[in-house]
Structure formats: structure tokens, C-alpha cells
Design a protein around this motif. Structure first.
Motif, short mmCIF file in Angstrom:
data_model
loop_
_atom_site.label_atom_id
_atom_site.label_comp_id
_atom_site.label_asym_id
_atom_site.label_seq_id
_atom_site.Cartn_x
_atom_site.Cartn_y
_atom_site.Cartn_z
N UNK A 264 59.95 28.49 17.16
CA UNK A 264 61.00 28.33 18.17
C UNK A 264 61.57 29.67 18.59
N UNK A 265 61.87 30.53 17.61
CA UNK A 265 62.43 31.84 17.94
C UNK A 265 61.47 32.65 18.80
N UNK A 266 60.19 32.63 18.42
CA UNK A 266 59.21 33.38 19.18
C UNK A 266 59.00 32.77 20.57
N UNK A 267 59.06 31.43 20.65
CA UNK A 267 58.96 30.78 21.96
C UNK A 267 60.10 31.17 22.87
N UNK A 268 61.30 31.28 22.29
CA UNK A 268 62.46 31.71 23.06
C UNK A 268 62.29 33.16 23.51
N UNK A 269 61.78 34.01 22.60
CA UNK A 269 61.56 35.42 22.94
C UNK A 269 60.46 35.57 24.00
N UNK A 270 59.39 34.78 23.89
CA UNK A 270 58.34 34.81 24.90
C UNK A 270 58.92 34.42 26.26
N UNK A 271 59.78 33.41 26.26
CA UNK A 271 60.42 32.99 27.50
C UNK A 271 61.24 34.13 28.08
#
Length: 551
Positions: free
Chosen positions: A68-75
Motif C-alpha cells: 500500500x505504501x509503495x502504491x501510494x508512492x508510485x501514485x
């Protein structure tokens, strides 16, 4: 690129008097919001810097981030100013045709999810060069991968830097050339601090905060627009069509593209670059190394698709809302590409120019746009400095004999150098149409990076010569075609308005350079005297699919 999406950052440089007038009355509020964001993110960067102990921490954040954290950062990495400002402006001016950009960006993530995310996480360590070097000669392929990464990052970075400098100059009322250079320099210094002090950990947290701010700001404006129309989408679209002056044509394809075969071909070329380029963007690729497992990498892309998809759905409301509530002439007067449609809409929905509510929303959206640019430039700088330090310095110059401490030091120094180059070029390009620079970044990523990654992961016969032909061929062809396209010369919207030396008719080279990159990769392999090592490919295949031996 003629596309309003790619004129987004450049358009900020020429945004007109409407936004400036609204901003001038409440400049202290804007400065305060900018200051709060900068202070908060610098504090987080310093904290993250204290947690950075080795190369894995600097390059990959210690591989400690969740899906989730990485998905948010990718976004946060992906939703740049071009997405936020450009798509809303494109829809505000061109209706349905502007909406097509949202589709292209979202579909691009399916390529990343299905073909790249998990195998790349398993096969590499820190950079794209790790994947290529696993089964090929290290020095030539790492040099090529590093060169391609730095070129993509620099051009993308230049566009963001120039846009950031001029956007802030506009909102703060700075009109002198010296003042604009100072703003560009300050943005560059912030970018260097984020990366050199915080590394991947600091950059990731900045990107996560930026993603939350962007989603929250977009959600607020979307809610207020829908509230004004009693959450009736039909009424919103109807008023947008009526107010656009185009009638029902505003809601149908063909207003921007489809007028002739050349414009259709240009849109197809743009679509190819968007869809395929995303999976080859270096600042997106390195994000897959920040999670502990391939499963987490896959989850991060799933989260990114959901977050980015929700964001692009909201930009549709922003775009049609601007078309419905603002006069088309006012949008164009502020910026011909419609770049300032979202800030103008925020001002209008808050009460109009001169009102406190309008000024507050304008300040919030402007600060969010600034945060967006800062987060993206930090990610780009980290990607290029990592590739230089890990691929070129450690494995080419030092032949793998550098210590981790020396490697991290090289990455930090390369960040300073790349930042200085970006500051200098950004200052020079502050009055230019930098749309072609973003187009070049996507075209190179799709033409050079993606073919070599896919061939390396999935083609047993692929050789070093094939990789070199693919990378350099895609790189050179895309650069040359853009240089001799209407993006650079020959049109009023070109980078150099007084020159006319273009011969390539399309404004995006993707339809030529992307197939050429794949073709050259194949041709270089079949003509190579070198024989691929089947055992190495088998090891890579098992590793990429199962995660056995992955970092």
C-alpha cells in the motif's frame, strides 16, 4: 507534443493574468502553504536520512515499504503536474478528446502490472541495469542502461523544473528573469536536499504525502463541482457542452483528433508512447525495489491502479466542471492549452476572483501543484543518480570493486551534479515550450528501455549486441525524430518559434521509434556472433517468476 497534456508544465510558464490576479490578493496565504509543505517534507527527509545506513537504504528504502505504501508512492511519482493540470485543461477545451488521455495513462498500468512489476522486482537489485547485466556482458549493457536512464530523467526533470520555477514565479508575482532563475534554483536545491539527505526513504515519504494532498485537493474540488449540479452528471455534461460553444460535438470524438489522417496517426503515436512508455520510466521502475517481496510489488501496482484510476475519474469532473462554469475565452486567455483550468475552477467554485473562499481554494490547489512537481523531480533525480552510481561508477568505472560507502557517496555527488545541470537547463528553458521534453522522456522510455527489459526477461536468444542495438537505437531514433518534428520548430507552439527545420510530420515519434527499438533488439540478436547462455536464462526465468534468490 501539441497535446495539452504535454503542454501542462510548459503552459504554467505562460499562464495568464486571471490566475495571477487572484493570487496577488492573497499571496501571504500561498507563501504560507508553500512554506508549510517545504518545512514538513524537509523534516521528514532529515528523519529518513538518519535511518539510511547502507546502499539498500539509499537506493531501495531498505525494502521496508508495504504494498500500500509503495502504491501510494508510485501514485505520487506518476501523477505529475502534467496529469493534474494538463488533463483537466484538455477536457475543458476539447471535451471527449481530452478525456482520452485519462484512458491512455490508466491502461499503461496494465502493461506494468502484467509484464514488468513482479519479474523486475525479482530479477534486479537497484536499477534496470541489474536485470540486463544478469545474463549479458556487464560493462556495455550497464553503460547503455545508465545512459538511457539519465537521458530520460534529465529531459523529464527539465520539464518539471522549468514548470515549477515559472508556476511559483507566477503565483508569487515575480516577473524579472533574475527572479525566475532564483525560483528555479531554489526548487533545484530542495530537490537535491530531498535525495542526498533522505535517499529513497525520504523521497518515498515525500511522494506519499504529495499523493495524499493531491487526492484530497482533487476530491474537494470534485465534490464542490458535483454539489453545484446536485450530483447530476447529466446536467454537468449538458452545461459543459452548451457553455463550450461546440454543443453536442463537445461530448463526441473528433474535436481535437480525427480531423484528418495525420491527426489520427499522431494520436495513435501519442497513445503508444503513453501506454508503453510508463513501464519503462526509470523513476517508476526503481519503485519496485522498495518492497520486500514480488507479491508486495504486485500489490503496490494494484493499489497504484486504484488510486490513479480514482484520480483520473475526478479529473474528468474537473475538466467538464471548468467547461461548464468558466468561459472558454477566459480559459484560453489565461493559457492557450487550458493548463490553468483547474486553478481557475478552484477559484470560481470557492466564490470567484476576489473572494476569500476562491483565494483559499486557489492557494490550496496551487500548493498541491507545487508539491506534485517537487515529489516528481525528487523521484527523477534519485533514479538518474542511482543509475549513474550503481551501473556506471561501481560496475563500469570501478569494475565492481567499490564499497557500499563509496557507492552511496557517488550517488549523492551525482545527485548534486544532475541537480545543478537541471537547474541550469531549467533556468534557460523557463520561457520555452518544454512539451517536447516530456514527450521525449516517454518516447525514449518506450523505445529503448521497455524492449530491452522484455527481451531480457522473456527471450532466450537475446544477446548483449541486441540489448545495445535496442537501447541506443531507440534512444537515438526518438531523439532525432523529436528534434526534427514540429515540437522543436516550424509552428507557433514550437520550442524555437523563429526556426523551421522540421521534416518529421508527427509530434510524437512513438509510432516509429517504438517498433524500431523492438526491431533493432531482434536484428542485433540474430546478427550477433555471440551465443546466449541458456543456463543463465533458465536461472533468470526461475528467479523472475518465483522470486528464488531475489533480494
Amino acid at each position: 507534443m501539441s497535446a495539452p497534456l504535454y503542454v501542462a508544465v510548459a503552459g504554467a510558464a505562460t499562464a495568464g493574468t486571471t490566475t495571477a490576479a487572484g493570487a496577488s490578493e492573497h499571496r501571504p496565504l500561498i507563501i504560507t502553504l508553500f512554506g508549510l509543505f517545504v518545512v514538513a517534507t524537509l523534516a521528514i527527509t532529515v528523519w529518513a536520512g538518519r535511518q539510511t545506513k547502507d546502499a539498500a537504504d539509499f537506493y531501495a528504502g531498505g525494502r521496508q515499504f508495504t504494498g500500500f505504501q509503495n502504491g501510494l508512492a508510485i501514485s505520487g511519482d506518476y501523477m505529475s503536474a502534467a496529469s493534474f493540470l494538463g488533463i483537466a485543461g484538455a477536457i475543458a477545451l476539447f471535451g471527449y478528446d481530452g478525456f482520452l488521455y485519462s484512458i491512455g495513462f490508466l491502461v499503461a498500468w496494465l502493461v506494468a502490472l502484467l509484464l514488468v512489476a513482479e519479474p523486475l522486482r525479482n530479477s534486479g537489485r537497484y536499477t534496470m541495469g541489474d536485470v540486463l547485466a544478469y545474463r549479458m556482458r556487464q560493462r556495455p549493457v550497464r553503460t547503455a542502461a545508465g545512459t538511457s536512464t539519465i537521458v530520460v530523467s534529465i529531459f523529464y526533470l527539465l520539464a518539471q523544473m522549468a514548470g515549477a520555477g515559472v508556476l511559483v514565479s507566477l503565483l508569487l508575482g515575480i516577473t524579472s528573469d533574475f527572479g525566475k532563475v532564483v525560483i528555479v534554483s531554489l526548487v533545484g536545491v530542495l530537490m537535491i536536499l530531498y535525495v542526498t539527505i533522505g535517499g529513497m526513504k525520504g523521497t518515498t515519504w515525500v511522494q506519499m504525502i504529495k499523493a495524499v494532498l493531491l487526492i484530497a485537493g482533487t476530491l474537494l474540488i470534485t465534490f464542490l463541482v458535483l454539489l453545484k449540479f446536485n450530483f447530476n452528471i447529466s446536467d454537468l455534461l449538458g452545461q459543459a457542452a452548451d457553455n463550450s460553444g461546440q454543443g453536442v460535438k463537445f461530448l463526441e470524438p473528433g474535436l481535437k483528433y480525427g480531423k484528418d489522417s495525420l491527426s489520427k496517426l499522431d494520436f495513435l503515436s501519442l497513445g503508444l508512447a503513453l501506454v508503453l512508455g510508463t513501464a519503462g520510466l526509470p523513476h517508476i521502475l526503481i519503485r519496485f525495489y522498495t518492497v520486500p517481496t514480488a507479491k508486495a510489488a504486485r500489490k503496490s501496482v494494484n493499489w497504484a491502479i486504484g488510486i490513479i484510476g480514482a484520480f483520473y475519474l475526478m479529473t474528468i469532473v474537473l475538466g467538464f466542471g471548468a467547461a461548464a462554469l468558466l468561459k472558454r475565452a477566459d480559459i484560453i486567455a489565461s493559457n492557450k492549452a487550458g493548463t490553468t483550468a483547474a486553478p481557475l475552477l478552484a477559484q470560481e467554485i470557492g466564490g470567484g476572483s476576489g473572494s476569500t473562499g476562491g483565494a483559499v481554494l486557489l492557494a490550496v490547489i496551487s500548493a498541491v501543484a507545487f508539491a506534485t512537481i517537487l515529489a516528481v523531480v525528487a523521484g527523477l533525480t534519485l533514479a538518474s543518480s542511482s543509475s549513474f552510481a550503481h551501473d556506471i561508477y561501481v560496475n563500469v568505472i570501478r569494475k565492481g570493486k567499490a564499497t557500499e560507502k563509496e557507492e552511496v557517496r557517488a550517488a549523492r555527488w551525482s545527485t548534486v551534479v544532475i541537480g545543478a545541470v537541471a537547474i541550469g537547463l531549467g533556468a534557460l528553458a523557463r520561457d520555452l515550450n518544454v512539451a517536447g521534453l516530456v514527450a521525449l522522456a516517454f518516447a525514449v522510455a518506450a523505445s529503448a528501455n521497455l524492449p530491452t527489459i522484455l527481451y531480457s526477461l522473456f527471450w532466450k536468444r537475446f544477446t548483449t549486441q541486441g540489448a545495445l542495438w535496442s537501447i541506443y537505437g531507440g534512444l537515438i531514433s526518438s531523439v532525432v525524430l523529436v528534434l526534427f518534428s514540429p515540437v522543436v520548430s516550424g509552428k507557433p507552439t514550437s520550442m524555437f518559434k523563429g526556426a523551421d527545420f522540421y521534416w518529421f510530420p508527427l509530434e510524437n515519434p512513438g509510432i516509429i521509434s517504438i517498433p524500431l527499438g523492438f526491431l533493432l533488439g531482434w536484428l542485433g540478436t540474430v546478427l550477433s556472433k555471440e551465443k546466449a547462455d541458456p543456463q543463465k536464462f533458465a536461472e533468470l526465468e526461475v528467479r523472475s517468476l518465483t522470486g528464488t534468490g531475489a533480494h
